[in-house]
Design a protein around this motif. Sequence first.
Motif, PDB file in Angstrom:
ATOM      1  N   THR B  62       0.821  -1.213   0.000  1.00 11.03           N
ATOM      2  CA  THR B  62       0.000   0.000   0.000  1.00 11.03           C
ATOM      3  C   THR B  62       0.857   1.265   0.000  1.00 11.03           C
ATOM      4  N   TYR B  96      -5.440  -1.386   3.418  1.00 13.72           N
ATOM      5  CA  TYR B  96      -6.049  -1.407   2.076  1.00 13.72           C
ATOM      6  C   TYR B  96      -7.324  -0.564   2.025  1.00 13.72           C
ATOM      7  N   LEU B 109      -6.936  -6.425  -4.624  1.00  9.51           N
ATOM      8  CA  LEU B 109      -5.717  -7.083  -4.159  1.00  9.51           C
ATOM      9  C   LEU B 109      -5.793  -8.586  -4.357  1.00  9.51           C
TER      10      LEU B 109
END
Lengths: 211, 379
Positions: B62, B96, B109
Amino acid sequence: MTLKIAVVTAGLSDPSSTRLLADQLAAETVRRLESSGREVDVDVIELRPLAHNLADFMLTGFASGDLEGALASVAHADAVIAVSPVFTASYSGLFKMFFDALDNDALDGTPVLIAATAGTARHSLVLEHALRPMFAYLKAVVVPTGVFAASEDFGSTNGGALTGRVQRAARQLVALLADEAPSRAQRPVKVTIDNPEDTPDFASMLAAASR
Amino acid sequence: MQFGVFTVGDVTTDPTTGRTLSEHERIKATVEIAKKVEEVGLDVFATGEHHNPPFAAPANPTVLLANIAAQTERIVLSTSTTLITTNDPVRLAEDYAYLQHLAEGRVDLMMGRGNTGPVYPWFGKDIRDGIPLAIENYALLHKLWREESVDWEGKYRTPLQGFTSSPRPLDGVAPFVWHGSIRSPEIAEQAAYYGDGYFHNHIFWPASHAAKMVRFYRQRFEHYGHGTADQAIVGLGGQVFMRKNSQDAVNEFRPYFDNAPVYGHGPSLEDFMQQTPLMVGSPQQVIEQTLGFRDYAGDYQRQLWLVDHAGLPLKTVLEQLDILGEEVVPVLRKEFAALKPAHVPDAPTHASLVDAAGGPRESTVHGVDDVTGKSPATV
């Protein structure tokens, strides 16, 4: 049901005394099984032509060319006869690479007859200090009699000593293939991409993970 | 259909020059590659996660993806993979979701287990628990994004009581998740159970392996009632190197192939092309080969290529992206679209997931006690 016997031989020359010993062991095993009414299918796997595929396997992690079929043949065999020449006091590197490439559960419970050849009888314990422990690790059922043949065994009859050992080893292997012995099909299976349908249901995996 | 690239972030010596990038150069090159993906009209950039040399991939993807989000407007940012085994699902849920906000939803993801044994103990885990870790951790992550107040007890982390993961997912919708696995049917089963996507790396191993895994995932997707088998969400990797003249491509790529991590010093380039989906040749050959993936994977939703590994210089990588964007992907888009039946969905995006949820939902959880930060659920 036809019994499948895989013969793995790591001799490098042609003719090869390792192959010769493998053939004697296979022939004696087949003779005994057929005389008791069993059908037998023998697959002889010479490792020399698989040497490049084995080296590639070490680097890529997958079996290319004929190696895939050879590994499958051993994994699905009801019994295995494995013969290596002795190199520098142990099995040959090629022989070990083949069994390194095999899944570690592939021989779980499989009867295996071990044999080796060498230039001198001083290597005869190789069966006990190298081959037998390796197959024990692979959870195979190793026949008590291993057959070792040095150059002099092929040159003379020596009272039929080699022939006697071949016969005894084959008899012991055949005894392990008695009708009541569990066939490969009855053993627990490991889930791989070749049998994804055996994957446990997700709910049971989830329950097991959090237990 | 979505097209893009995935990187493993390896720092490999260029075998033709002997030069090795510094970590700093490799990290900045990765950002350049991602920006180029947007510029040439591809759809997805995905980064690996690594914790050890020779990789300069982020330990937490991230961080990189947020930086790229700030410099792009359109592409979907993803991972290849996020380690669901060694990361705490609580941190994954938070990071996330935060990235979703920064990137205006351009985030999904891919979960992976990681196959490097030594990494696991660095995070207090054991590789032998890989599958159970993936199953338990993802079950928690899935819950954290969907439930405001989570009670949890599992085997691999401390229990949670009335825990609220924050920030809440953008618009109240969790990012779409893919599960990547090369040869563990358990992971395909997991993807199917949740109705998530399944991605096969499709690089290092024979295509027959990908075919078997995809077939199983599709069957199980249908079994769990998410749609018909051909509606399951499938992604494939791939590895290409192209020049106008295919022999030029082979000559230029061969030293990189011969010395590459993973398969270098093994089979010849020609053998490896025959045994695996690697394609080194002309753009036309790449087009034909990629269309052929459909023969065994069915109509699939996402194609990612590996283009930046084995020490290839940045300039070459950017040229490869130009070729993909100008010559390959426009043709593939048209051809794949013409072949795809109407009932087969596209890969879910944030917009499509928001639509499916009946529109955006403001889901902020306002704390009631800004001194202790106590969760409202526990008050």
